[in-house]
Every structure is written in C-alpha cells, then in structure tokens.
Design a protein around this motif. Structure first.
Motif, PDB file in Angstrom:
ATOM      1  N   MET A 114       0.824  -1.211   0.000  1.00  0.00           N
ATOM      2  CA  MET A 114       0.000   0.000   0.000  1.00  0.00           C
ATOM      3  C   MET A 114       0.861   1.266   0.000  1.00  0.00           C
ATOM      4  O   MET A 114       0.514   2.274  -0.605  1.00  0.00           O
ATOM      5  N   TRP A 115       2.032   1.177   0.659  1.00  0.00           N
ATOM      6  CA  TRP A 115       2.865   2.376   0.761  1.00  0.00           C
ATOM      7  C   TRP A 115       3.393   2.824  -0.594  1.00  0.00           C
ATOM      8  O   TRP A 115       3.525   4.018  -0.857  1.00  0.00           O
ATOM      9  N   ASP A 116       3.656   1.843  -1.503  1.00  0.00           N
ATOM     10  CA  ASP A 116       4.092   2.201  -2.861  1.00  0.00           C
ATOM     11  C   ASP A 116       2.993   2.969  -3.586  1.00  0.00           C
ATOM     12  O   ASP A 116       3.271   3.937  -4.289  1.00  0.00           O
ATOM     13  N   ASN A 117       1.760   2.526  -3.406  1.00  0.00           N
ATOM     14  CA  ASN A 117       0.628   3.234  -4.030  1.00  0.00           C
ATOM     15  C   ASN A 117       0.580   4.676  -3.552  1.00  0.00           C
ATOM     16  O   ASN A 117       0.320   5.588  -4.316  1.00  0.00           O
ATOM     17  N   VAL A 118       0.828   4.848  -2.265  1.00  0.00           N
ATOM     18  CA  VAL A 118       0.751   6.187  -1.694  1.00  0.00           C
ATOM     19  C   VAL A 118       1.839   7.072  -2.285  1.00  0.00           C
ATOM     20  O   VAL A 118       1.592   8.220  -2.642  1.00  0.00           O
ATOM     21  N   LYS A 119       3.035   6.518  -2.435  1.00  0.00           N
ATOM     22  CA  LYS A 119       4.128   7.298  -3.023  1.00  0.00           C
ATOM     23  C   LYS A 119       3.770   7.751  -4.433  1.00  0.00           C
ATOM     24  O   LYS A 119       4.046   8.877  -4.830  1.00  0.00           O
ATOM     25  N   GLU A 120       3.132   6.850  -5.184  1.00  0.00           N
ATOM     26  CA  GLU A 120       2.717   7.207  -6.555  1.00  0.00           C
ATOM     27  C   GLU A 120       1.612   8.257  -6.532  1.00  0.00           C
ATOM     28  O   GLU A 120       1.592   9.160  -7.367  1.00  0.00           O
ATOM     29  N   LEU A 121       0.707   8.108  -5.587  1.00  0.00           N
ATOM     30  CA  LEU A 121      -0.401   9.083  -5.502  1.00  0.00           C
ATOM     31  C   LEU A 121       0.100  10.481  -5.135  1.00  0.00           C
ATOM     32  O   LEU A 121      -0.526  11.481  -5.470  1.00  0.00           O
ATOM     33  N   MET A 122       1.224  10.530  -4.448  1.00  0.00           N
ATOM     34  CA  MET A 122       1.775  11.841  -4.056  1.00  0.00           C
ATOM     35  C   MET A 122       2.305  12.615  -5.265  1.00  0.00           C
ATOM     36  O   MET A 122       2.377  13.846  -5.232  1.00  0.00           O
ATOM     37  N   VAL A 123       2.678  11.891  -6.319  1.00  0.00           N
ATOM     38  CA  VAL A 123       3.241  12.565  -7.494  1.00  0.00           C
ATOM     39  C   VAL A 123       2.103  13.252  -8.258  1.00  0.00           C
ATOM     40  O   VAL A 123       1.209  12.595  -8.781  1.00  0.00           O
ATOM     41  N   GLY A 124       2.141  14.579  -8.241  1.00  0.00           N
ATOM     42  CA  GLY A 124       1.076  15.348  -8.890  1.00  0.00           C
ATOM     43  C   GLY A 124      -0.043  15.754  -7.947  1.00  0.00           C
ATOM     44  O   GLY A 124      -1.007  16.401  -8.359  1.00  0.00           O
ATOM     45  N   ALA A 125       0.091  15.372  -6.673  1.00  0.00           N
ATOM     46  CA  ALA A 125      -0.971  15.705  -5.710  1.00  0.00           C
ATOM     47  C   ALA A 125      -0.951  17.194  -5.341  1.00  0.00           C
ATOM     48  O   ALA A 125       0.089  17.847  -5.382  1.00  0.00           O
ATOM     49  N   CYS A 126      -2.127  17.710  -4.998  1.00  0.00           N
ATOM     50  CA  CYS A 126      -2.267  19.117  -4.621  1.00  0.00           C
ATOM     51  C   CYS A 126      -2.866  19.203  -3.214  1.00  0.00           C
ATOM     52  O   CYS A 126      -3.863  18.554  -2.929  1.00  0.00           O
ATOM     53  N   ASP A 127      -2.246  20.008  -2.368  1.00  0.00           N
ATOM     54  CA  ASP A 127      -2.786  20.276  -1.035  1.00  0.00           C
ATOM     55  C   ASP A 127      -2.978  21.782  -0.939  1.00  0.00           C
ATOM     56  O   ASP A 127      -2.014  22.534  -0.770  1.00  0.00           O
ATOM     57  N   LEU A 128      -4.214  22.218  -1.055  1.00  0.00           N
ATOM     58  CA  LEU A 128      -4.484  23.658  -1.156  1.00  0.00           C
ATOM     59  C   LEU A 128      -4.705  24.326   0.192  1.00  0.00           C
ATOM     60  O   LEU A 128      -5.225  25.430   0.267  1.00  0.00           O
ATOM     61  N   HIS A 129      -4.307  23.677   1.260  1.00  0.00           N
ATOM     62  CA  HIS A 129      -4.525  24.256   2.588  1.00  0.00           C
ATOM     63  C   HIS A 129      -3.514  23.694   3.577  1.00  0.00           C
ATOM     64  O   HIS A 129      -3.732  22.661   4.199  1.00  0.00           O
ATOM     65  N   ILE A 130      -2.382  24.383   3.672  1.00  0.00           N
ATOM     66  CA  ILE A 130      -1.404  24.006   4.693  1.00  0.00           C
ATOM     67  C   ILE A 130      -0.958  25.272   5.428  1.00  0.00           C
ATOM     68  O   ILE A 130      -1.162  26.377   4.945  1.00  0.00           O
TER      69      ILE A 130
END
Ligand SMILES: [Zn+2]
Length: 299
Positions: free
Chosen positions: A1-17
């Motif tokens: 599952m952790w590999d999936n998460v790493k892939e999902l992070m590529v291109g991810a947007c966090d508009l509130h930090i």
C-alpha cells in the motif's frame, strides 16, 4: 500500500497548509515544506495564514524552490486584515493571491463552536472573540440572515475578475449556500467548501451534496483525525466522499501544527488511511490530482 501512496503523491495538490513564519509556532517554515513537497513530487501547495496575506512570501519562495511545484498564496478575511475588507482583497489579488478564504478564527460560527457550544476546544488558544455575534458572517444577520452583505458582494466581484478561488473556510452550511448562490451569479468559477468533516463547521452529507450541486468542490481535511483534534475516524471521511461522489472531492492536510507530522507526511498518512478504510486508488487519483487540476485549470 505504501508504494501506491508514493505514486499518488506525485502530482498531488494540497491547497490548505500552514507554515512558518506565523504568529503561532509552526513545525516547518514555508521553504522547508515546499522542498519536502517537491521531493515527494507534489504539484501545488496552498499556503494559508489566518492573519496575513501570503502571496508575497510565496512569490519569493517560488524563486528558490524546484520549478516542479507551484505555491499558491492567498488571504483569509479575519480581523487582522480588516475582515471583509475589499481594499485588502484587491491588493492581495494584485500581489498574486490565488485563493480568498472567508473568515476562520473570527467567523461567528467558529466563536460559537469554541466559546458557546464547546465543540471545538482545540481552537481555544486562537479564537479571541467570545460572543458569536461579535464575529464575522457573510450574512446581513447572524445566524440566519437572508442577504449577503454588500462588502462581501464586492469581494466576490474581485474574485471573479481575477478568476481566483473562493474558499468558504469556516462558514456554516447555510452561509455557504447563500454565498455560493451569490458567487455564481457574480461569475466566480472556482469554489471550495472547506472541511465539512471538522467539528468547527460540520455539515451533513445532504448539506454537502447541495453545495456540490451549486458548483462547489468539497475539500476534506486530515487534521480532525489527529489525537489532539476531533479524533475522527477516516472511515467517516470516506463515507462523506462516497456520499457526494469522488468527482467533487479534494483533500487537504491542514497540517503545520507543531504536534503533528509535516504537511507532506500528513498528506501521505491521509491517502494511506483512506486506502485502508476502503477507498480505491482511482478514487484518490481524483481527489488528490485530477479534481484540483480541473478546479485550477492546470491542464
Ligand atoms: Zn487550516
């Protein structure tokens, strides 16, 4: 599952930090967060400060961080900038602000949840006003006025002119409903309803659906799941996401607090938790990447 998460992070947007410098201690400064996010392959970060506009610091930071990541600044309409101050919004937009957040710590609803109904005790240190009616509402009367205040309409016009994002921040479901109707009439195209999974502005799934039907994206925050916050089970968020449909969901960490992991680590934990409670990789591709890219006209 952790590999999936790493892939999902590529291109991810966090508009509130949240990131330093700030009036409260922050885990990391803006440059550190941006660097970590770039290393994880993230595409956009929205930098939110409850008290000051962030467009200028974002413009400077952008010059020295990797080009692969875009920082978006904005302004939160709390009392530190004069509340619904058209002048402050105009200048922030001219400085390059991309997101205009409605009030947070000075919102009537926040004051009510923190000082009257005590549902959000963890915000106590940052909410100075004690009575809800002393706070800021987009309505002509708190809590159920029928009309949007004239100065808020002016602000919506400025947002529409610059095609910036209107974020409803800590407003109630009823305020959001009224505000979004007005915003659509005025020509605002990019609208986010912020963390209806949070105790400070909770909304039922049917309330959220109504706002989606008006043309808003709904963004869920991971912060309410943390031990010193609402201790919400991520399953509740997954149920809300399924309830409104994945094509309308965004994800925020809302991290930056000193007792939480970094915003980037928080976003990873959020994705991993949502996978663990049954959402699919495809669902999260939409919420983390495709929907924000569509909202922001990135492609
Ligand atoms: Zn926040």
């Amino acid at each position: 599952m952790w590999d999936n998460v790493k892939e999902l992070m590529v291109g991810a947007c966090d508009l509130h930090i949240h990131a330093g410098p700030d009036v409260v201690p922050r885990q990391h400064d803006l440059l550190e967060v941006a660097q970590e996010a770039a290393e994880a392959g993230m595409r956009v970060l929205g930098i939110k400060d409850h008290n000051t506009a962030t467009a200028d610091r974002v413009a400077l930071a952008q010059k020295i961080i990797p080009e692969s990541i875009t920082l978006m600044g904005g302004i939160v309409l709390n009392n530190a900038v004069g509340g619904f101050n058209t002048e402050a919004v105009d200048k922030a937009l001219k400085l390059g602000a991309k997101i205009v957040w409605m009030p947070s710590t000075d919102a009537c609803l926040t004051i009510e949840k923190v000082h009257k109904t005590n549902q959000t005790p963890w915000l106590l240190p940052v909410v100075d006003l004690k009575k809800p009616e002393q706070g800021l509402t987009v309505l002509d009367e708190w809590p159920s006025g029928k009309n949007i205040r004239p100065e808020v309409k002016e602000i919506l016009k400025l947002i529409a002119e610059k095609d910036a994002v209107l974020d409803t921040c800590h407003l109630s479901a009823y305020e959001c409903s009224k505000l979004i109707d007005e915003a659509k009439d005025i020509g605002v195209k990019k609208i986010i309803v912020t963390h209806p999974n949070c105790s400070v502005n909770p909304m039922t799934i049917s309330e959220q659906r109504e706002l989606v039907e008006k043309g808003a994206y709904v963004s869920y925050a991971f912060l309410p799941c943390m031990p010193l916050f609402d201790r919400q089970h991520p399953k509740e968020i997954a149920t809300m996401m399924e309830g409104i449909g994945m094509d309308h969901c965004l994800l925020f960490s809302d991290f930056g607090q000193i007792f939480n992991p970094s915003p980037v680590e928080g976003y990873k934990m959020f994705l991993a938790s949502l996978l663990a409670v049954g959402l699919s990789e495809n669902d999260l591709q939409k919420a983390a990447k495709l929907n924000p890219a569509r909202l922001l006209d990135l492609d």
